[in-house]
Design an enzyme around this catalytic site. Structure first.
Site, short mmCIF file in Angstrom:
data_model
loop_
_atom_site.label_atom_id
_atom_site.label_comp_id
_atom_site.label_asym_id
_atom_site.label_seq_id
_atom_site.Cartn_x
_atom_site.Cartn_y
_atom_site.Cartn_z
N CYS A 282 33.69 -17.48 8.42
CA CYS A 282 32.30 -17.43 7.95
C CYS A 282 31.46 -18.48 8.68
CB CYS A 282 32.27 -17.67 6.44
SG CYS A 282 30.62 -17.96 5.81
N HIS B 154 32.05 -21.38 -0.44
CA HIS B 154 31.75 -20.01 -0.02
C HIS B 154 31.53 -19.09 -1.22
CE1 HIS B 154 31.75 -16.54 2.71
NE2 HIS B 154 32.28 -15.92 1.68
N HIS C 69 27.22 -15.55 3.05
CA HIS C 69 27.50 -16.83 2.40
C HIS C 69 26.13 -17.23 1.87
CE1 HIS C 69 29.42 -21.11 2.71
NE2 HIS C 69 28.29 -21.21 2.01
N HIS D 273 22.53 -18.35 0.73
CA HIS D 273 21.63 -19.36 1.29
C HIS D 273 20.22 -19.08 0.79
CE1 HIS D 273 22.19 -15.97 4.04
NE2 HIS D 273 20.90 -16.07 4.32
P1 AMP Z 1 19.87 -13.57 5.88
O1 AMP Z 1 19.20 -12.47 6.64
O2 AMP Z 1 19.23 -13.86 4.56
O3 AMP Z 1 21.38 -13.36 5.77
O4 AMP Z 1 19.62 -14.87 6.75
C1 AMP Z 1 20.53 -15.41 7.66
C2 AMP Z 1 19.76 -16.40 8.50
O5 AMP Z 1 20.67 -17.20 9.23
C3 AMP Z 1 18.83 -15.73 9.53
O6 AMP Z 1 17.48 -16.13 9.27
C4 AMP Z 1 19.35 -16.26 10.87
O7 AMP Z 1 18.32 -16.53 11.79
C5 AMP Z 1 20.08 -17.54 10.45
N1 AMP Z 1 21.13 -17.98 11.34
C6 AMP Z 1 22.08 -17.22 11.94
N2 AMP Z 1 22.90 -17.98 12.67
C7 AMP Z 1 22.46 -19.26 12.55
C8 AMP Z 1 22.89 -20.51 13.07
N3 AMP Z 1 23.96 -20.62 13.87
N4 AMP Z 1 22.21 -21.63 12.71
C9 AMP Z 1 21.12 -21.53 11.92
N5 AMP Z 1 20.67 -20.38 11.38
C10 AMP Z 1 21.33 -19.27 11.69
ZN ZN Z 2 31.23 -19.12 3.95
#
Ligand code: AMP
Ligand code: ZN
Length: 113
Positions: A3, A45, A97, A99
């Protein structure tokens, strides 16, 4: 550890961190959708909001209060900001995961007007 956000929490993948404590990590989104776009992430997680249990209430409260604290720290608390949890496909969840998105810093009053 497959993840992505577990790997960021473990320090295995770099991130622009704005806050870390025992339970949470917060970092700038890699593809920001607003001038300020921070993700507040529990270290533990949990795949989606659908998996939250009553014993997670304090954790979700801490995530929300942390988003407000970071908004203050980044100077957008008074002007205002938006917080979003996406859950599953129809909402466009891409990282499974949980957020909390913290979005703000627009120059006009409301980006949806
Ligand atoms: P969601 O669409 O709610 O699952 O949001 C996931 C978010 O994670 C998106 O806005 C991505 O741009 C962000 N994201 C993906 N990979 C990374 C990373 N390595 N570091 C920071 N943000 C990320
Ligand atoms: Zn996770």
């Amino acid at each position: 550890m497959p993840c992505l956000f577990c790997r960021i929490a473990a320090g295995e993948v770099p991130a622009r961190t704005v806050h870390e404590d025992e339970a949470l990590i917060a970092f700038h989104d890699i593809h920001p959708r607003a001038p300020v776009h921070v993700l507040v992430v529990p270290r533990r997680h949990i795949s989606t909001l659908n998996e939250l249990a009553p014993e997670d209430d304090a954790l979700v409260g801490a995530m929300t209060r942390r988003a407000a604290a970071i908004a203050r720290q980044l100077g957008i608390a008074e002007r205002g900001y938006r917080t979003i949890f996406n859950c599953n496909r129809d909402a466009g969840q891409t990282v499974f995961h949980i957020h909390l998105h913290l979005l703000g810093g627009w120059s006009s009053a409301n980006p949806f007007e």
